[in-house]
Scaffold this active site. Structure first.
Site, PDB file in Angstrom:
ATOM      1  N   SER A  74      16.663 -25.471 -26.609  1.00 31.24           N
ATOM      2  CA  SER A  74      15.267 -26.310 -26.007  1.00 31.24           C
ATOM      3  C   SER A  74      15.117 -26.662 -24.902  1.00 31.24           C
ATOM      4  CB  SER A  74      15.221 -27.877 -25.977  1.00 31.24           C
ATOM      5  OG  SER A  74      14.633 -28.451 -26.239  1.00 31.24           O
ATOM      6  N   ASP A 326      10.243 -26.719 -36.778  1.00 29.91           N
ATOM      7  CA  ASP A 326      10.427 -27.538 -35.240  1.00 29.91           C
ATOM      8  C   ASP A 326       8.918 -27.561 -34.532  1.00 29.91           C
ATOM      9  OD1 ASP A 326      11.272 -27.833 -33.117  1.00 29.91           O
ATOM     10  OD2 ASP A 326      12.393 -26.234 -32.053  1.00 29.91           O
ATOM     11  N   HIS A 351      14.750 -28.224 -35.417  1.00 30.71           N
ATOM     12  CA  HIS A 351      15.550 -27.942 -33.776  1.00 30.71           C
ATOM     13  C   HIS A 351      16.287 -27.470 -33.306  1.00 30.71           C
ATOM     14  CE1 HIS A 351      13.197 -28.125 -30.001  1.00 30.71           C
ATOM     15  NE2 HIS A 351      14.396 -28.733 -29.289  1.00 30.71           N
TER      16      HIS A 351
END
Lengths: 392, 392
Positions: A74, A326, A351
């Site tokens: 991320s 994601d 994710h």
């Protein structure tokens, strides 16, 4: 990372980003005003990591001449990629998992994020995304009634009853965020990243959202059941708390400031390609919000200027991994740029699934992704030692 | 650059570094205190250049898809190299002329700078460096006499007479700086970079410094003649002004602050391998000076942490040019690192001679250097267009 570290005989170091967790440069005053927040930037974080690596190499016996690899998911994945770009002398490569480094400026269309969210629901159950698409107008219609707000508050088991139109907007924002978060953590097994959740949570959610043609009240009762999967999988919650969204433990305060300065990631909806109420990306509106909230205005192009946007082919040794489930993969690098700037796709991945520990329910695609990642890392390490040998 | 720009059909842009010239971010308060000086860093300068390039590309018709090359000499050469390292998406390459990017930390021995200065004088006339080496003790002996200070002040035609021992130290520092500056501008033709000077000024200086065995007073009279070459080539000066050193017009105030923060470039002497009084590099002493002067303390390792020190081989398309006469070449890159990180040596060159306009008295070696530089630039431009074509 724990599994792979053992295989590579590596030391694992988790560096905490300043202004998050316990790393508060001005203690309890760190979020006091924009003057105290001036040191909350991605560049400063990278500089911290550089100092940390040099410190560890200097102080840990045997660490001096060892290769270092940056890993992150991320925002942490963006930092890993950017760190390799800006400090290639300190890390031999980077694994940037689910790093949406192109979700800036106008590099990708702002609608792509919510389109992926929508696809996840569309594929997780018949009519699922359609039920959600219809729910917004249902909420609007019910809220327009005289007894709509108390009915909605009760039906959705809200801890704090809705009082006015503004609360209704907050309700819809909160529900939207819930669907987004579920898309991010749609993992193939029970997990506890943002919330304790069942395996494939969107499939579970979609079991309550099969019929878009039911009445408005029935649709909202179904929405409640769906939300309950996310907020009450453990069965402990007595009511749903709109102010406590899932990500507060991840440091939403710091991220809110960063989003208002450097990390401007445009997201928009049109209600056609996605299941949300239409909302265009309005930089001016966002900028005014940021000014009210933090006394700062965003610089939407700075990240692109600093880190190169799409023009990053002169860098080397970065793996960009992305899961097709994601929503952030829309702003990620999903095609090889060069031989050493490579993309890995995990079709069944949400994710940064690849960064999670091995699990019996891991789909083959993530196992393959992890083994490719390790193969690249081993290559970087070999190249590092080869260049050391050439030097001496 | 003017000559080459025409050949390459290039636009020349001279970007002024913030806190220099007219680029004062807080107007007349810019140097008021360390708070106002916080924005004077090399990183900030690079960021300014990035914004400038993007602005020029956005606003100048036809500029959008043109390749950009960074060029600079001395500190500007370091910035050019560092800019290519940190912003390879904005410039296709960099010419870093006389850029001592390794004169930091302990990458090169601190003595190398003054050794090169000494070599310049040793090679410019018999006994020249020996005369200078002896001059320091001669000054000390004369200053020790009752009438020594007025005699020295008169003999050296100082505008302000020496008053005490501290002034004698300042005198020696000022003379040392003069010899250093002459080494930097020892150009093969009349020039006016730091001062109006004759061709090969050190040779002219050395005509006055042939016999190290003369008496102390005679040696100092000779030293005056030598200094006079530097400070009074035009014959206009009525006295020599110790407080006006040559480089004030280059923004010595800004540089003094930068030297006290990031740009810590260790220099030392031992009086054996060089012609100066022995002075070791003392970081603590320097740090205390910086604290008195600016209220800051230097971070001597930061430049190395940030820009990689010797470990820069993952970058590409940087030419490091150095003249053998230039004392800064000791901290420069004087050997090829890779095929695209290349070193060009100019044996008869002083400080960034290659960046100066063509001159009839240019030695062949600088002509060769310039033509190689242009060849590399053309290659970068060709590569840029080739990769553009591949993209579309």
């Amino acid at each position: 990372m724990w599994d792979v570290a053992e295989e590579l005989k590596a030391m694992l170091v988790f560096a905490e980003h300043r202004y998050y967790g316990k790393s508060l440069p001005f203690g309890s005053n760190s979020f006091k005003d924009s003057r105290h927040l001036n040191f909350l930037t991605s560049e400063q974080a990278l500089a911290d990591f550089a100092e940390l690596i040099k410190y560890l190499k200097r102080t840990i016996p045997g660490a001096e001449n060892q290769p270092v690899i940056a890993l992150g998911g991320s925002y942490g994945g963006m930092l890993a990629a950017w760190f390799r770009m800006k400090f290639p002398h300190l890390v031999v490569g980077a694994l940037a998992a689910s790093a949406p480094i192109w979700q800036f400026d106008d590099i990708v269309p702002c609608g792509v994020f919510m389109e992926i969210v929508t696809t996840d629901y569309r594929k997780s159950g018949p009519n699922c995304s359609e039920c959600i698409r219809r729910s917004w107008d249902a909420i609007n219609r019910i809220a327009g009634n005289g007894t709509g707000l108390p009915w909605l508050s009760e039906t959705l088991h809200l801890c704090t009853p809705l009082k006015n139109t503004q609360d209704v907007q907050s309700l819809k924002d909160w529900i939207s965020e819930t669907w987004i978060n579920l898309a991010m953590v749609d993992y193939p097994y029970e997990s506890n990243f943002l919330q304790p959740l069942p395996a494939w949570p969107i499939k579970v959610v979609c079991q309550y959202l099969k019929d878009p043609s039911v009445s408005d009240p029935q649709l909202l009762q179904n929405i409640f059941q769906a939300l309950n999967v996310y907020y009450n999988y453990t069965g402990q919650a007595r009511c749903l708390n709109m102010s406590e969204t899932s990500t507060s433990s991840l440091g939403s305060l710091g991220w809110s400031y960063q989003a208002c300065t450097e990390m401007v990631m445009p997201v928009c909806t049109n209600g056609i390609n996605d299941m949300f109420e239409p909302h265009s990306w309005d930089l001016e509106e966002f900028s005014d919000y940021c000014f009210r909230q933090w006394g700062v205005r965003p610089r939407p192009s700075w990240i692109t200027t600093l880190y190169g946007g799409k023009n990053i082919s002169s860098h080397t040794n970065i793996i960009f991994s992305n899961g097709d489930l994601d929503p952030w993969s829309g702003g990620g690098v999903t095609k090889d740029i060069t031989d050493t700037l490579v993309a890995i796709i995990i079709p069944e991945g949400a994710h940064h699934l690849d960064l999670r520990a091995n699990n019996a329910f891991d789909p083959t695609t993530v196992l393959l992704a992890r083994s490719m990642e390790v193969r690249y890392m081993k290559q970087w390490i070999r190249d590092f030692y080869a260049s050391l040998r050439k030097k001496y």
